[in-house]
Design a protein around this motif. Structure first.
Motif, PDB file in Angstrom:
ATOM      1  N   VAL A   1      15.620  50.645  18.978  1.00 57.38           N
ATOM      2  CA  VAL A   1      15.951  51.645  17.955  1.00 57.38           C
ATOM      3  C   VAL A   1      16.423  50.947  16.685  1.00 57.38           C
ATOM      4  O   VAL A   1      15.993  51.282  15.578  1.00 57.38           O
ATOM      5  CB  VAL A   1      17.010  52.639  18.481  1.00 57.38           C
ATOM      6  CG1 VAL A   1      17.539  53.523  17.358  1.00 57.38           C
ATOM      7  CG2 VAL A   1      16.424  53.496  19.600  1.00 57.38           C
TER       8      VAL A   1
ATOM      9  N   SER B   1      10.924  55.655   7.321  1.00 56.76           N
ATOM     10  CA  SER B   1      12.348  55.629   6.967  1.00 56.76           C
ATOM     11  C   SER B   1      12.689  54.446   6.074  1.00 56.76           C
ATOM     12  O   SER B   1      13.550  54.553   5.194  1.00 56.76           O
ATOM     13  CB  SER B   1      13.229  55.646   8.224  1.00 56.76           C
ATOM     14  OG  SER B   1      13.012  54.507   9.015  1.00 56.76           O
ATOM     15  N   ARG B   2      12.016  53.313   6.252  1.00 60.95           N
ATOM     16  CA  ARG B   2      12.256  52.159   5.376  1.00 60.95           C
ATOM     17  C   ARG B   2      11.883  52.501   3.939  1.00 60.95           C
ATOM     18  O   ARG B   2      12.563  52.099   3.001  1.00 60.95           O
ATOM     19  CB  ARG B   2      11.451  50.938   5.848  1.00 60.95           C
ATOM     20  CG  ARG B   2      11.765  50.442   7.244  1.00 60.95           C
ATOM     21  CD  ARG B   2      13.174  49.885   7.424  1.00 60.95           C
ATOM     22  NE  ARG B   2      13.482  48.951   6.378  1.00 60.95           N
ATOM     23  CZ  ARG B   2      14.654  48.936   5.711  1.00 60.95           C
ATOM     24  NH1 ARG B   2      15.595  49.780   5.996  1.00 60.95           N
ATOM     25  NH2 ARG B   2      14.867  48.045   4.768  1.00 60.95           N
TER      26      ARG B   2
ATOM     27  N   ASP C   1       7.526  53.218  17.414  1.00 64.14           N
ATOM     28  CA  ASP C   1       8.033  51.850  17.536  1.00 64.14           C
ATOM     29  C   ASP C   1       8.796  51.657  18.837  1.00 64.14           C
ATOM     30  O   ASP C   1       8.571  50.694  19.576  1.00 64.14           O
ATOM     31  CB  ASP C   1       8.989  51.519  16.379  1.00 64.14           C
ATOM     32  CG  ASP C   1       8.310  51.439  15.031  1.00 64.14           C
ATOM     33  OD1 ASP C   1       7.084  51.237  14.981  1.00 64.14           O
ATOM     34  OD2 ASP C   1       9.034  51.571  14.022  1.00 64.14           O
ATOM     35  N   VAL C   2       9.707  52.566  19.115  1.00 65.38           N
ATOM     36  CA  VAL C   2      10.560  52.448  20.299  1.00 65.38           C
ATOM     37  C   VAL C   2       9.749  52.613  21.576  1.00 65.38           C
ATOM     38  O   VAL C   2       9.971  51.909  22.560  1.00 65.38           O
ATOM     39  CB  VAL C   2      11.730  53.455  20.217  1.00 65.38           C
ATOM     40  CG1 VAL C   2      12.512  53.502  21.522  1.00 65.38           C
ATOM     41  CG2 VAL C   2      12.643  53.096  19.043  1.00 65.38           C
TER      42      VAL C   2
ATOM     43  N   CYS D   1       7.481  58.041  13.418  1.00 64.97           N
ATOM     44  CA  CYS D   1       7.347  56.614  13.132  1.00 64.97           C
ATOM     45  C   CYS D   1       8.275  55.798  14.021  1.00 64.97           C
ATOM     46  O   CYS D   1       7.857  54.848  14.686  1.00 64.97           O
ATOM     47  CB  CYS D   1       7.657  56.376  11.655  1.00 64.97           C
ATOM     48  SG  CYS D   1       7.431  54.674  11.105  1.00 64.97           S
ATOM     49  N   THR D   2       9.535  56.173  14.058  1.00 64.24           N
ATOM     50  CA  THR D   2      10.489  55.405  14.859  1.00 64.24           C
ATOM     51  C   THR D   2      10.271  55.625  16.350  1.00 64.24           C
ATOM     52  O   THR D   2      10.449  54.704  17.147  1.00 64.24           O
ATOM     53  CB  THR D   2      11.944  55.687  14.412  1.00 64.24           C
ATOM     54  OG1 THR D   2      12.792  54.691  14.955  1.00 64.24           O
ATOM     55  CG2 THR D   2      12.415  57.064  14.790  1.00 64.24           C
TER      56      THR D   2
ATOM     57  N   SER E   1      13.505  49.180  14.865  1.00 63.39           N
ATOM     58  CA  SER E   1      12.661  50.175  14.211  1.00 63.39           C
ATOM     59  C   SER E   1      13.306  50.619  12.902  1.00 63.39           C
ATOM     60  O   SER E   1      12.661  50.650  11.858  1.00 63.39           O
ATOM     61  CB  SER E   1      12.426  51.383  15.118  1.00 63.39           C
ATOM     62  OG  SER E   1      11.683  52.362  14.424  1.00 63.39           O
ATOM     63  N   HIS E   2      14.580  50.952  12.964  1.00 66.72           N
ATOM     64  CA  HIS E   2      15.276  51.424  11.767  1.00 66.72           C
ATOM     65  C   HIS E   2      15.387  50.340  10.704  1.00 66.72           C
ATOM     66  O   HIS E   2      15.157  50.590   9.517  1.00 66.72           O
ATOM     67  CB  HIS E   2      16.677  51.931  12.129  1.00 66.72           C
ATOM     68  CG  HIS E   2      17.454  52.344  10.942  1.00 66.72           C
ATOM     69  ND1 HIS E   2      18.351  51.517  10.312  1.00 66.72           N
ATOM     70  CD2 HIS E   2      17.448  53.495  10.233  1.00 66.72           C
ATOM     71  CE1 HIS E   2      18.864  52.140   9.274  1.00 66.72           C
ATOM     72  NE2 HIS E   2      18.325  53.341   9.195  1.00 66.72           N
TER      73      HIS E   2
ATOM     74  N   CYS F   1       9.941  50.805  10.955  1.00 68.40           N
ATOM     75  CA  CYS F   1       9.496  52.160  10.627  1.00 68.40           C
ATOM     76  C   CYS F   1       9.213  52.279   9.129  1.00 68.40           C
ATOM     77  O   CYS F   1      10.126  52.363   8.306  1.00 68.40           O
ATOM     78  CB  CYS F   1      10.532  53.200  11.060  1.00 68.40           C
ATOM     79  SG  CYS F   1      10.035  54.884  10.603  1.00 68.40           S
TER      80      CYS F   1
END
Length: 145
Positions: free
Chosen positions: A118, A129-130, A59-60, A55-56, A121-122, A126
């Motif tokens: 990064v 992880s969210r 995004d990155v 997922c991250t 995303s975090h 994402c």
């Protein structure tokens, strides 16, 4: 404010294919096999780690590769599986990016935005992880087949 509707629904069906072996199928017909850990297939916990990293990483990648294709792009996700009075769970989850870009102005731009990509995303993008960090409840039900 959150909203749920038909467009927001994500669905995966998991079917048992043998002792300790399963196949997950998404709504588009894609499949992935996994198992309880006796063979080389991914375990459910490894799929969770892969989902966080994937997922991250996605995004990155969108943010950085619009400037230049990376020369190297690896995301390593780790954590410890523990079992205590609270039951089984993962702790100390960590996501580490190792990304390299070619020399030149485009590579310099990608390198410059990498830390922010990064972080965004975090912190915002994402979903995996969210959701873990937000602690979404999981409803469980049983029906006869």
């Amino acid at each position: 404010m959150s909203s749920t509707n038909e467009d927001s629904l994500r669905l995966v069906t998991v079917e048992r294919t043998g002792t300790g072996r399963f196949t997950a199928t998404n709504a588009r017909g894609g499949t992935i096999a996994f198992e309880t850990g006796d063979g080389t297939a991914f375990t459910p916990v490894e799929l969770l780690l892969a989902a966080i990293g994937g997922c991250t990483a996605a995004d990155v990648d969108v943010s950085t590769s619009r400037h230049v294709e990376p020369a190297a792009f690896t995301v390593t996700v780790s954590g410890h599986k523990v079992s205590d009075e609270d039951g089984n769970r993962m702790t100390d989850l960590a996501v580490a990016f190792s990304v390299g870009f070619p020399a030149g102005a485009a590579g310099d731009r990608a390198r410059a935005i990498l830390p922010r990509a990064v972080a965004v995303s975090h912190d915002r993008l994402c979903t995996v992880s969210r959701t873990i960090e937000a602690g979404a409840p999981v409803a469980v039900s049983v029906e006869e087949a």
